[in-house]
Design a protein around this motif. Structure first.
Motif, short mmCIF file in Angstrom:
data_model
loop_
_atom_site.label_atom_id
_atom_site.label_comp_id
_atom_site.label_asym_id
_atom_site.label_seq_id
_atom_site.Cartn_x
_atom_site.Cartn_y
_atom_site.Cartn_z
N ARG A 40 0.50 -1.40 0.30
CA ARG A 40 0.03 0.29 0.02
C ARG A 40 0.87 1.36 -0.31
N ALA A 41 0.60 2.27 -0.60
CA ALA A 41 1.21 4.03 -0.21
C ALA A 41 1.00 4.28 0.53
N ALA A 42 0.59 3.75 1.34
CA ALA A 42 0.19 4.52 2.63
C ALA A 42 -0.78 3.06 3.48
N GLU A 43 0.13 3.17 4.84
CA GLU A 43 -1.09 1.88 5.57
C GLU A 43 -1.13 2.61 7.30
N PRO A 44 -1.82 1.63 7.82
CA PRO A 44 -1.97 1.97 9.79
C PRO A 44 -0.40 1.44 10.30
N ASP A 45 -0.39 2.58 10.94
CA ASP A 45 1.14 2.85 11.77
C ASP A 45 0.37 3.09 13.63
N PRO A 46 0.20 2.12 14.62
CA PRO A 46 -0.36 2.74 15.79
C PRO A 46 0.66 3.82 16.36
N ALA A 47 2.41 2.81 15.85
CA ALA A 47 3.32 4.28 16.40
C ALA A 47 3.23 5.49 15.94
N SER A 48 2.76 6.18 15.24
CA SER A 48 2.48 7.36 14.68
C SER A 48 1.50 7.88 14.88
N ALA A 49 1.58 9.57 14.78
CA ALA A 49 0.65 9.77 16.25
C ALA A 49 -0.53 10.72 15.41
N ILE A 50 -0.58 10.10 13.69
CA ILE A 50 -2.22 10.08 13.33
C ILE A 50 -2.44 8.98 13.24
N GLY A 51 -1.67 7.94 13.39
CA GLY A 51 -1.75 6.14 13.45
C GLY A 51 -1.73 5.78 11.61
N TRP A 52 -1.06 6.58 10.69
CA TRP A 52 -1.01 6.44 9.40
C TRP A 52 0.78 6.94 9.05
N ARG A 53 1.39 5.70 7.62
CA ARG A 53 2.41 6.43 7.47
C ARG A 53 2.76 6.08 6.06
N VAL A 54 3.52 6.97 5.37
CA VAL A 54 3.92 6.67 4.48
C VAL A 54 4.59 6.00 3.59
N ASN A 55 4.41 5.03 2.59
CA ASN A 55 5.67 4.17 1.92
C ASN A 55 6.18 4.73 0.55
N THR A 56 6.94 5.39 1.49
CA THR A 56 7.75 6.38 -0.20
C THR A 56 7.97 5.37 -1.06
N TRP A 57 8.43 4.39 -0.97
CA TRP A 57 9.14 3.51 -2.20
C TRP A 57 8.47 3.11 -3.08
N VAL A 58 6.86 3.16 -2.86
CA VAL A 58 5.91 2.47 -3.29
C VAL A 58 5.03 3.74 -4.34
N LYS A 59 5.08 5.30 -3.82
CA LYS A 59 5.13 6.58 -4.50
C LYS A 59 5.65 6.33 -5.46
N GLN A 60 7.13 6.30 -5.47
CA GLN A 60 8.22 6.07 -5.90
C GLN A 60 7.93 5.78 -7.01
N GLY A 61 7.89 3.97 -6.88
CA GLY A 61 7.81 2.83 -7.79
C GLY A 61 6.37 3.53 -8.95
N ILE A 62 5.61 3.53 -8.34
CA ILE A 62 4.34 4.53 -9.47
C ILE A 62 4.31 5.70 -10.03
N LEU A 63 5.53 6.42 -9.88
CA LEU A 63 6.15 7.15 -10.56
C LEU A 63 6.94 6.53 -11.77
N LEU A 64 7.01 5.40 -11.76
CA LEU A 64 8.52 4.85 -12.68
C LEU A 64 7.33 4.62 -13.32
N GLY A 65 6.46 4.21 -13.19
CA GLY A 65 5.63 3.28 -14.09
C GLY A 65 4.97 4.57 -15.26
N PHE A 66 4.96 5.86 -14.69
CA PHE A 66 4.24 6.78 -15.77
C PHE A 66 6.07 7.49 -16.62
#
Length: 281
Positions: A40-66
Protein backbone atom coordinates in the motif's frame (compact mmCIF):
# COMPACT_ATOMS: atom_id res chain seq x y z
CA UNK A 1 8.51 -7.12 -0.73
CA UNK A 2 11.95 -6.07 0.50
CA UNK A 3 13.52 -7.03 -2.84
CA UNK A 4 10.98 -4.93 -4.74
CA UNK A 5 11.59 -1.97 -2.44
CA UNK A 6 15.37 -2.26 -2.89
CA UNK A 7 15.11 -2.42 -6.68
CA UNK A 8 12.79 0.60 -6.84
CA UNK A 9 15.08 2.69 -4.65
CA UNK A 10 18.09 1.76 -6.80
CA UNK A 11 16.28 2.79 -9.98
CA UNK A 12 15.18 6.07 -8.43
CA UNK A 13 18.74 6.79 -7.30
CA UNK A 14 19.97 6.12 -10.85
CA UNK A 15 17.78 8.96 -12.14
CA UNK A 16 17.92 9.47 -15.90
CA UNK A 17 20.54 6.73 -16.13
CA UNK A 18 18.13 4.05 -14.88
CA UNK A 19 17.75 1.00 -17.10
CA UNK A 20 14.46 1.44 -18.97
CA UNK A 21 13.49 -2.21 -19.32
CA UNK A 22 14.43 -2.97 -15.72
CA UNK A 23 12.27 -0.08 -14.54
CA UNK A 24 9.29 -1.27 -16.60
CA UNK A 25 9.66 -4.81 -15.26
CA UNK A 26 9.91 -3.67 -11.64
CA UNK A 27 6.90 -1.40 -12.06
CA UNK A 28 4.86 -4.28 -13.48
CA UNK A 29 5.61 -6.29 -10.34
CA UNK A 30 4.70 -3.34 -8.13
CA UNK A 31 1.45 -2.79 -10.03
CA UNK A 32 0.50 -6.44 -9.52
CA UNK A 33 1.28 -6.22 -5.79
CA UNK A 34 -0.78 -3.02 -5.44
CA UNK A 35 -3.67 -4.51 -7.34
CA UNK A 36 -3.67 -7.55 -5.04
CA UNK A 37 -3.50 -5.41 -1.90
CA UNK A 38 -0.11 -6.86 -0.95
CA UNK A 39 1.50 -3.41 -0.66
CA UNK A 40 0.00 0.00 0.00
CA UNK A 41 1.09 3.58 -0.59
CA UNK A 42 0.18 4.30 3.03
CA UNK A 43 -0.79 1.96 5.85
CA UNK A 44 -1.96 2.03 9.46
CA UNK A 45 0.82 2.57 11.99
CA UNK A 46 -0.04 2.65 15.71
CA UNK A 47 3.35 4.25 16.44
CA UNK A 48 2.46 7.33 14.37
CA UNK A 49 0.75 10.32 15.99
CA UNK A 50 -2.01 10.18 13.39
CA UNK A 51 -2.08 6.39 13.06
CA UNK A 52 -0.69 6.20 9.51
CA UNK A 53 2.64 6.16 7.69
CA UNK A 54 3.63 6.75 4.09
CA UNK A 55 5.45 4.05 2.13
CA UNK A 56 7.56 6.44 0.10
CA UNK A 57 9.11 3.69 -2.03
CA UNK A 58 5.68 2.63 -3.30
CA UNK A 59 4.92 6.13 -4.54
CA UNK A 60 8.38 6.32 -6.10
CA UNK A 61 7.68 3.06 -7.90
CA UNK A 62 4.38 4.36 -9.28
CA UNK A 63 6.19 7.38 -10.68
CA UNK A 64 8.62 5.03 -12.44
CA UNK A 65 5.63 3.60 -14.30
CA UNK A 66 4.69 7.04 -15.58
CA UNK A 67 8.27 7.98 -16.44
CA UNK A 68 9.10 4.86 -18.44
CA UNK A 69 5.73 4.23 -20.05
CA UNK A 70 5.03 4.90 -23.74
CA UNK A 71 1.94 6.69 -25.00
CA UNK A 72 -0.20 4.17 -26.90
CA UNK A 73 -3.67 3.97 -28.38
CA UNK A 74 -5.89 2.97 -25.44
CA UNK A 75 -9.22 3.07 -27.29
CA UNK A 76 -11.70 0.32 -26.55
CA UNK A 77 -12.43 -2.15 -29.33
CA UNK A 78 -14.94 -0.67 -31.77
CA UNK A 79 -15.00 2.54 -29.73
CA UNK A 80 -15.62 5.80 -31.54
CA UNK A 81 -13.76 8.00 -29.05
CA UNK A 82 -9.95 7.85 -29.08
CA UNK A 83 -7.96 7.50 -25.86
CA UNK A 84 -4.18 7.58 -25.47
CA UNK A 85 -2.35 6.64 -22.29
CA UNK A 86 0.85 5.14 -20.92
CA UNK A 87 1.20 1.49 -21.86
CA UNK A 88 2.40 0.73 -18.33
CA UNK A 89 -0.96 1.79 -16.86
CA UNK A 90 -3.77 -0.45 -18.18
CA UNK A 91 -7.27 -0.61 -16.75
CA UNK A 92 -8.03 -3.14 -14.02
CA UNK A 93 -10.09 -6.23 -14.92
CA UNK A 94 -10.88 -7.78 -11.54
CA UNK A 95 -13.08 -10.64 -12.76
CA UNK A 96 -16.10 -12.22 -11.06
CA UNK A 97 -14.03 -14.03 -8.44
CA UNK A 98 -12.92 -10.70 -6.94
CA UNK A 99 -16.40 -10.11 -5.55
CA UNK A 100 -16.52 -6.50 -6.75
CA UNK A 101 -19.67 -5.06 -8.30
CA UNK A 102 -18.92 -2.64 -11.15
CA UNK A 103 -22.20 -1.40 -12.57
CA UNK A 104 -22.12 -0.72 -16.35
CA UNK A 105 -22.04 2.89 -17.47
CA UNK A 106 -18.61 4.40 -17.96
CA UNK A 107 -16.61 3.65 -14.81
CA UNK A 108 -12.86 3.02 -14.91
CA UNK A 109 -10.40 1.54 -12.43
CA UNK A 110 -6.69 1.60 -13.15
CA UNK A 111 -4.72 -1.56 -12.57
CA UNK A 112 -2.61 -1.08 -9.48
CA UNK A 113 -5.61 -0.01 -7.41
CA UNK A 114 -6.93 -2.44 -4.78
CA UNK A 115 -10.66 -2.94 -4.30
CA UNK A 116 -11.63 -5.40 -1.59
CA UNK A 117 -14.48 -7.92 -1.93
CA UNK A 118 -17.91 -6.34 -1.62
CA UNK A 119 -16.94 -2.95 -3.04
CA UNK A 120 -19.67 -1.39 -5.21
CA UNK A 121 -18.85 1.00 -8.05
CA UNK A 122 -21.72 3.07 -9.44
CA UNK A 123 -21.26 4.64 -12.87
CA UNK A 124 -19.53 6.76 -13.84
CA UNK A 125 -16.71 6.75 -11.27
CA UNK A 126 -12.93 6.51 -11.33
CA UNK A 127 -10.31 4.92 -9.09
CA UNK A 128 -6.67 5.74 -9.86
CA UNK A 129 -3.49 3.70 -9.40
CA UNK A 130 -2.21 3.22 -5.86
CA UNK A 131 -5.65 3.72 -4.31
CA UNK A 132 -6.92 1.22 -1.73
CA UNK A 133 -10.65 0.70 -1.07
CA UNK A 134 -11.78 -1.49 1.82
CA UNK A 135 -14.42 -4.20 2.04
CA UNK A 136 -18.06 -3.24 1.55
CA UNK A 137 -17.42 0.37 0.55
CA UNK A 138 -19.37 2.16 -2.19
CA UNK A 139 -17.89 4.57 -4.72
CA UNK A 140 -20.95 6.38 -6.03
CA UNK A 141 -21.68 8.09 -9.35
CA UNK A 142 -19.30 10.84 -10.54
CA UNK A 143 -16.99 10.16 -7.58
CA UNK A 144 -13.19 10.10 -7.78
CA UNK A 145 -10.70 8.19 -5.66
CA UNK A 146 -7.32 9.67 -6.58
CA UNK A 147 -3.82 8.19 -6.80
CA UNK A 148 -2.72 6.53 -3.54
CA UNK A 149 -5.84 7.60 -1.60
CA UNK A 150 -6.75 5.12 1.15
CA UNK A 151 -10.45 4.42 1.76
CA UNK A 152 -11.43 2.09 4.58
CA UNK A 153 -14.13 -0.53 4.93
CA UNK A 154 -17.87 0.24 4.78
CA UNK A 155 -17.26 3.81 3.60
CA UNK A 156 -19.81 5.54 1.38
CA UNK A 157 -18.14 7.97 -1.02
CA UNK A 158 -21.30 9.71 -2.23
CA UNK A 159 -22.16 11.01 -5.68
CA UNK A 160 -19.88 13.74 -6.97
CA UNK A 161 -17.38 13.44 -4.10
CA UNK A 162 -13.74 14.06 -4.95
CA UNK A 163 -11.18 12.17 -2.85
CA UNK A 164 -7.90 13.61 -4.03
CA UNK A 165 -4.78 11.55 -4.27
CA UNK A 166 -1.31 12.72 -3.31
CA UNK A 167 1.34 11.03 -5.40
CA UNK A 168 3.82 13.90 -5.15
CA UNK A 169 5.69 14.84 -3.11
CA UNK A 170 6.45 11.18 -2.47
CA UNK A 171 6.90 11.67 1.27
CA UNK A 172 3.52 13.33 1.74
CA UNK A 173 0.61 11.44 3.24
CA UNK A 174 -2.21 10.80 0.76
CA UNK A 175 -5.84 11.40 1.62
CA UNK A 176 -6.98 8.88 4.25
CA UNK A 177 -10.60 7.94 4.96
CA UNK A 178 -10.96 5.39 7.73
CA UNK A 179 -13.60 2.70 8.31
CA UNK A 180 -17.34 3.46 8.50
CA UNK A 181 -17.00 7.09 7.44
CA UNK A 182 -19.67 8.81 5.34
CA UNK A 183 -18.44 11.23 2.66
CA UNK A 184 -21.38 13.30 1.45
CA UNK A 185 -22.22 14.30 -2.09
CA UNK A 186 -20.17 16.98 -3.85
CA UNK A 187 -17.59 17.04 -1.09
CA UNK A 188 -13.89 17.61 -1.76
CA UNK A 189 -11.14 16.08 0.38
CA UNK A 190 -7.66 17.03 -0.78
CA UNK A 191 -3.97 17.46 0.11
CA UNK A 192 -3.55 14.59 2.53
CA UNK A 193 -6.46 15.32 4.88
CA UNK A 194 -7.26 12.44 7.25
CA UNK A 195 -10.85 11.48 8.04
CA UNK A 196 -10.90 9.23 11.11
CA UNK A 197 -13.26 6.29 11.63
CA UNK A 198 -17.03 6.87 11.73
CA UNK A 199 -16.74 10.54 10.84
CA UNK A 200 -19.45 12.16 8.73
CA UNK A 201 -18.55 14.82 6.16
CA UNK A 202 -21.76 16.51 5.01
CA UNK A 203 -22.57 17.29 1.39
CA UNK A 204 -20.72 20.26 -0.05
CA UNK A 205 -17.94 20.34 2.55
CA UNK A 206 -14.41 21.01 1.28
CA UNK A 207 -11.36 19.97 3.32
CA UNK A 208 -7.79 20.69 2.24
CA UNK A 209 -4.31 20.62 3.69
CA UNK A 210 -4.73 24.22 4.87
CA UNK A 211 -8.37 24.20 6.00
CA UNK A 212 -9.08 25.21 9.62
CA UNK A 213 -12.06 23.35 11.07
CA UNK A 214 -14.12 24.88 13.88
CA UNK A 215 -15.15 22.35 16.52
CA UNK A 216 -18.24 23.70 18.29
CA UNK A 217 -18.44 20.70 20.60
CA UNK A 218 -14.91 20.88 22.01
CA UNK A 219 -14.48 24.61 21.58
CA UNK A 220 -11.29 24.45 19.54
CA UNK A 221 -10.00 25.13 16.04
CA UNK A 222 -8.37 22.17 14.30
CA UNK A 223 -5.51 23.38 12.12
CA UNK A 224 -2.95 21.46 10.07
CA UNK A 225 0.74 22.22 10.59
CA UNK A 226 3.98 21.65 8.72
CA UNK A 227 4.42 18.20 10.28
CA UNK A 228 0.80 17.20 10.79
CA UNK A 229 -2.02 17.07 8.22
CA UNK A 230 -5.60 18.11 8.84
CA UNK A 231 -7.16 15.33 10.94
CA UNK A 232 -10.93 15.12 11.39
CA UNK A 233 -11.49 13.34 14.73
CA UNK A 234 -13.23 9.99 15.03
CA UNK A 235 -17.01 10.23 14.92
CA UNK A 236 -17.06 13.95 14.12
CA UNK A 237 -19.99 15.31 12.10
CA UNK A 238 -18.66 18.06 9.80
CA UNK A 239 -20.97 20.42 7.91
CA UNK A 240 -20.35 23.48 5.71
CA UNK A 241 -20.38 26.71 7.68
CA UNK A 242 -19.28 30.33 7.37
CA UNK A 243 -17.35 32.90 9.38
CA UNK A 244 -17.42 36.67 9.09
CA UNK A 245 -14.66 38.55 7.30
CA UNK A 246 -13.47 41.32 9.60
CA UNK A 247 -10.42 42.51 7.63
CA UNK A 248 -10.53 45.35 5.11
CA UNK A 249 -14.02 45.97 3.74
CA UNK A 250 -15.28 42.61 5.01
CA UNK A 251 -17.51 44.00 7.76
CA UNK A 252 -18.86 46.89 5.68
CA UNK A 253 -19.71 44.59 2.79
CA UNK A 254 -21.08 41.85 4.99
CA UNK A 255 -18.71 39.19 3.61
CA UNK A 256 -18.11 35.73 4.98
CA UNK A 257 -15.85 32.79 4.12
CA UNK A 258 -16.92 29.17 3.94
CA UNK A 259 -15.66 27.15 6.90
CA UNK A 260 -16.14 23.48 7.86
CA UNK A 261 -17.74 23.15 11.29
CA UNK A 262 -17.96 20.13 13.61
CA UNK A 263 -21.46 20.28 15.06
CA UNK A 264 -21.51 17.03 17.05
CA UNK A 265 -19.93 13.62 17.53
CA UNK A 266 -21.64 10.36 16.68
CA UNK A 267 -22.63 7.93 19.41
CA UNK A 268 -24.22 4.49 19.49
CA UNK A 269 -27.72 5.90 19.99
CA UNK A 270 -27.93 8.04 16.90
CA UNK A 271 -28.25 7.16 13.24
CA UNK A 272 -25.77 8.75 10.84
CA UNK A 273 -28.31 10.07 8.37
CA UNK A 274 -30.78 11.30 10.99
CA UNK A 275 -28.18 13.26 12.95
CA UNK A 276 -26.73 14.79 9.79
CA UNK A 277 -30.04 15.89 8.30
CA UNK A 278 -31.08 17.47 11.59
CA UNK A 279 -28.20 19.93 11.20
CA UNK A 280 -28.33 20.68 7.50
CA UNK A 281 -32.08 21.22 7.02
Amino acid sequence: MSSLETEIKALVDAGSGADREAARAVFARLRAALSAGEVRAAEPDPASAIGWRVNTWVKQGILLGFRFGDIVDASMDHGRLPFYDKDTLPLKKPGLAAGIRIVPGGSAIRDGAYLAPGVICMPPMYVNIGAWVGEGSMIDSHALVGSCAQVGARVHVSAGAQVGGVIEPVGALPVIIEDDALIGGNTGIYEGAVIKARAVVAAGTVLTGSTPVYDLVRGEIIKPSADRPLVIPEGAVVVPGARAVTAGKGTEWGLSLSTPVIVKYRDSRTDTRTELEAWIR
